[in-house]
Design an enzyme around this catalytic site. Structure first.
Site, short mmCIF file in Angstrom:
data_model
loop_
_atom_site.label_atom_id
_atom_site.label_comp_id
_atom_site.label_asym_id
_atom_site.label_seq_id
_atom_site.Cartn_x
_atom_site.Cartn_y
_atom_site.Cartn_z
N ILE A 73 0.87 -1.28 -0.02
CA ILE A 73 0.03 0.03 0.03
C ILE A 73 0.84 1.34 -0.11
O ILE A 73 0.66 1.98 -0.84
CB ILE A 73 -0.95 0.05 1.18
CG1 ILE A 73 -2.19 -1.16 1.01
CG2 ILE A 73 -1.68 1.40 1.31
CD1 ILE A 73 -2.88 -1.23 2.19
N LYS A 76 2.06 1.85 -3.67
CA LYS A 76 0.95 2.79 -4.20
C LYS A 76 0.67 3.99 -3.69
O LYS A 76 0.36 4.74 -4.77
CB LYS A 76 -0.34 1.69 -4.05
CG LYS A 76 -0.22 0.32 -4.41
CD LYS A 76 -1.46 -0.52 -4.26
CE LYS A 76 -1.12 -1.81 -4.41
NZ LYS A 76 -2.47 -2.88 -4.06
N GLN A 120 -7.41 -4.18 -0.81
CA GLN A 120 -6.17 -4.71 -0.56
C GLN A 120 -6.37 -6.20 -0.20
O GLN A 120 -7.11 -6.54 0.90
CB GLN A 120 -5.09 -4.16 0.16
CG GLN A 120 -3.83 -4.75 0.56
CD GLN A 120 -2.99 -4.33 -0.92
OE1 GLN A 120 -3.40 -3.54 -1.44
NE2 GLN A 120 -2.24 -5.34 -1.12
N ASP A 145 -8.26 -2.54 -10.30
CA ASP A 145 -7.47 -3.73 -10.24
C ASP A 145 -8.18 -4.46 -11.50
O ASP A 145 -7.21 -5.43 -11.62
CB ASP A 145 -7.80 -4.35 -9.02
CG ASP A 145 -6.65 -3.96 -7.86
OD1 ASP A 145 -5.73 -3.83 -8.30
OD2 ASP A 145 -6.84 -4.13 -6.82
N GLY A 192 0.26 -20.66 -16.25
CA GLY A 192 -0.57 -20.25 -15.14
C GLY A 192 -1.85 -19.80 -15.70
O GLY A 192 -1.84 -19.19 -16.91
N ARG A 193 -2.87 -19.85 -14.67
CA ARG A 193 -4.39 -19.55 -15.30
C ARG A 193 -4.86 -18.90 -14.09
O ARG A 193 -6.10 -18.78 -13.95
CB ARG A 193 -4.96 -20.97 -15.61
CG ARG A 193 -4.92 -22.12 -14.61
CD ARG A 193 -5.69 -23.47 -14.98
NE ARG A 193 -5.29 -24.60 -14.32
CZ ARG A 193 -5.71 -25.66 -14.30
NH1 ARG A 193 -6.54 -25.83 -15.42
NH2 ARG A 193 -5.41 -26.70 -13.54
N SER A 217 -0.71 -26.91 -14.34
CA SER A 217 -0.24 -28.14 -13.40
C SER A 217 -0.58 -29.24 -14.20
O SER A 217 0.05 -30.29 -13.88
CB SER A 217 -0.73 -28.01 -12.21
OG SER A 217 -2.05 -28.14 -11.88
N PRO A 292 14.27 -9.29 -9.18
CA PRO A 292 13.39 -8.19 -9.23
C PRO A 292 13.46 -7.39 -10.44
O PRO A 292 14.57 -7.44 -11.04
CB PRO A 292 13.44 -7.76 -7.95
CG PRO A 292 14.83 -8.13 -7.55
CD PRO A 292 15.23 -9.02 -8.10
N GLY A 294 11.60 -6.22 -12.99
CA GLY A 294 10.94 -6.61 -14.39
C GLY A 294 9.25 -6.16 -14.26
O GLY A 294 9.16 -5.09 -14.67
N VAL A 295 8.63 -7.12 -14.09
CA VAL A 295 7.19 -7.06 -14.12
C VAL A 295 6.83 -6.22 -12.76
O VAL A 295 5.66 -5.47 -12.99
CB VAL A 295 6.42 -8.35 -14.22
CG1 VAL A 295 4.97 -8.33 -13.89
CG2 VAL A 295 6.56 -9.10 -15.28
#
Length: 322
Positions: A73, A76, A120, A145, A192-193, A217, A292, A294-295
């Protein structure tokens, strides 16, 4: 041809040699998120000049006092302040009931000065609270979000200009754009889904005209599927599961994973790694995101973009231009 942004990403990268191809170009989330934040700051300034006294409004609603949530938080709120967004943090005690959370959301939904509402997660309460119900209680017009079923449904149907896209997949798309590689016509593989990353990432790539395969998976031939990917996005939550030898040469690799593994050389005794084995993957990929850096930075930047976009939409809808 590569875009100017892609060429700038290559600065400082080792040159190509005739005997072997070079290591992958690193796609910096820090650099790209800075560009996004600077653009958003200019857009907010323009809104303030066109509509006297106006500022985009954002509310972050938290239940409980988890340390990790507090850290997220604060990141942000800091980003919002830098851009010029009026951000408010509402913290409810860990004794809060589901009805009390829903009433708080309804109050923010009805507040015309607020253009974005983030709940959150996880909800840290001693009482049972249905997080899906809470997420869907947020007005779709303020769901920055992008987690409500309304926004998810619009994304799945390709209504990209009339919904909020979840921030991590949206950030991944921005990173892909920075490489100069066109998504259209490419074979993309998403590992991933989840509702937050994998599923919306599939939809976003599909509606940007990629041919998309989603792995999970139960996928039996994961290395073979990865080897076909021109664009690979990984959000599996398993440390370094994707090996470099699986990766197609020249592929764009976007790693959404954040995992901790033991490392005695670190003061904490651990270090952060992604879902992709970086040291081997960067020997074959054309572009790759670090973890770390990147995304992660892009997720917050795209949350700010959704908030500014929400304010712009509501201005056009509710306020006459002077």
């Amino acid at each position: 041809m590569l875009s100017l942004a892609a060429l700038s990403l290559r600065l400082g990268a080792p040159g190509r040699h005739s005997s072997r191809r070079s290591i992958a170009t690193v796609i910096s989330g820090f650099k790209t998120s800075k560009l996004v934040r600077e653009r958003l700051k200019a857009e907010v300034e323009l809104m303030k000049s066109d509509f006297s006294g106006f500022r985009p409004g954002l509310v972050v609603l938290q239940v409980g006092d988890r340390d990790d949530s507090n850290l997220y938080i604060s990141t942000k709120l800091k980003a919002a302040a830098e851009i010029g967004i009026e951000a408010k943090h509402v913290r409810l005690p860990n004794t809060t009931t589901q009805d009390e959370v829903l009433r708080s959301i309804l109050a923010v939904n009805e507040d015309l000065s607020v253009h974005g509402l983030i709940v959150q997660l996880p909800l840290d309460s001693v009482n049972v609270i249905d997080s899906e119900l809470v997420s869907n209680a947020v007005s779709p017009e303020k769901d920055v979000d992008g987690l409500s079923c309304i926004n998810a449904g619009k994304l799945s149907r390709g209504d990209l200009n009339n919904c909020f896209i979840p921030c991590t997949p949206n950030g991944c798309m921005e990173l892909i754009r920075q490489t100069g590689v066109s998504v259209a016509g490419k074979h993309a593989v998403v590992i991933g889904r989840s509702k937050i990353v994998g599923a919306p990432m599939h939809d976003l790539l599909l509606w940007n005209h990629a041919t998309v395969t989603t792995c999970h998976s139960k996928t039996a031939d994961l290395p073979e599927q990865v080897g076909r990917a021109d664009i690979l996005v990984v959000g599996a939550g398993q440390a370094e599961m994707v090996r470099g030898e699986w990766v197609k040469e020249g592929a764009v690799v976007i790693d959404c994973g954040i995992n901790y593994i033991p490392d005695e050389t670190k003061a904490s005794g651990k270090r952060v790694v992604g879902d992709v084995h970086y040291a081997s993957a960067n020997q074959r990929a054309g572009f790759i995101t670090p973890v770390p850096g990147g995304v992660g930075p892009m997720t917050v930047a795209m949350l700010m973009e959704n908030t500014v976009q929400s304010a712009q939409r509501l201005l056009l809808k509710n306020q006459p231009r002077r």
